[in-house]
Write an enzyme that holds these catalytic residues in place. Structure first.
Site: not given
Length: 289
Positions: A69, A7, A211, A117, A40, A152, A99-101, A143, A260, A9
């Site tokens: 996403h 897969s 990164f 939340a 994304t 985690d 959740r996201g940045d 994380h 992925h 991204e």
């Protein structure tokens, strides 16, 4: 060893040049018939509309199974679920629920009072909303906001209990990093086959290194030395292909059957690695409109 399931991204383009690059990347990789491709979502929801346009266009034009996403950032519960319904109406049945940045400059994620939340709440709501296949994030290394690796694992298990169907890990550079994580997850009662390792082909070592540092991924010292020597000889791409293929081979030899790839909207290196792993085009795509 049979060829793995794969897969990819992508990220939504913000400029005309980037749009052409995404189109060309998708055109080159689509014949490999991935299980799905994901698109994304920018930090703070900054690419919300662009993500929707990229998802629907890729699905319609290339006939690929596209996972969109979706995050908890800067949107109410009602707004987030409305986005999910719009995807469902467009025939998109897979969502990567995160959740996201936080928005740039905010530093720490702060949920809206009327928003979700965390990822658990988002997963549960999407599961109640409709017949979505839900993929979530996982971290083979701690994380940045987590207390330890055990936390985690416990959080990932709760994601599956909330309704997740599979997880995609953050990228890593050594197979053992993922394999240790998979073993710990299995001991905690998580099906290891539902965890997809995230692979990042190294198009630019300095960029990928930065990164990795930002996301908490361990950068092996030997890779710095290897790419420094390769740069002197003009062999960076050969080294990148060899290292990525070796990483994937190491995973496949330990029972992993799906990979992925974080393409960063570059096709050639990802395609070359897939070819080396025995993944061949099913049929050339022609006259894509």
């Amino acid at each position: 060893m049979s060829a793995p399931r794969i897969s990819f991204e992508f990220f939504p383009p913000k400029t005309l040049d980037a749009s052409f690059r995404l189109w060309e990347t998708t055109r080159m990789l689509a014949p490999l018939r991935p299980d799905f491709v994901s698109v994304t979502y920018g930090a703070g929801g900054t690419t919300r509309q662009l993500t929707h346009e990229a998802v629907t266009t890729i699905g319609r034009s290339f006939g690929l199974n596209v996972a969109a996403h979706l995050t908890c950032v800067d949107a109410s519960r009602a707004e987030t679920l409305e986005i999910a319904r719009a995807y469902a109406a467009a025939g998109v049945s897979e969502i990567v629920a995160l959740r996201g940045d936080p928005p740039k400059g905010q530093g720490k994620f702060r949920p809206r009072e009327d928003g979700f939340a965390n990822a658990l709440e988002l997963i549960a709501a999407l599961k109640d909303e409709g017949d979505f296949t839900l993929r979530v994030g996982a971290y083979p290394e701690r994380h940045p906001e987590s207390g330890d690796a055990d936390a985690d694992i416990a959080w990932l298990k709760r994601k599956f209990e909330a309704g997740a169907d599979s997880a995609i890990t953050q990228f890593f550079f050594e197979a053992e990093t993922f394999l240790r994580f998979r073993d710990k997850a299995q001991k905690a009662g998580i099906d290891g086959d539902k965890i997809l390792p995230g692979i990042i082909p190294i198009e630019n070592w300095h960029g990928i290194r930065r990164f990795a540092q930002a996301t908490g991924a361990t950068v092996p010292g030997w890779m710095d030395d290897a790419f420094e020597k390769a740069a002197r000889d003009g062999r960076e791409q050969l080294l990148a292909t060899a290292l990525c293929t070796e990483l994937c081979d190491g995973l496949l030899s330990e029972g992993v059957d799906a990979l992925h790839f974080y393409t960063l909207n570059h096709a050639h290196l990802t395609r070359d690695v897939c070819y080396a792993l025995g993944v061949k085009p099913a049929v050339a795509l022609q006259n894509v409109a």
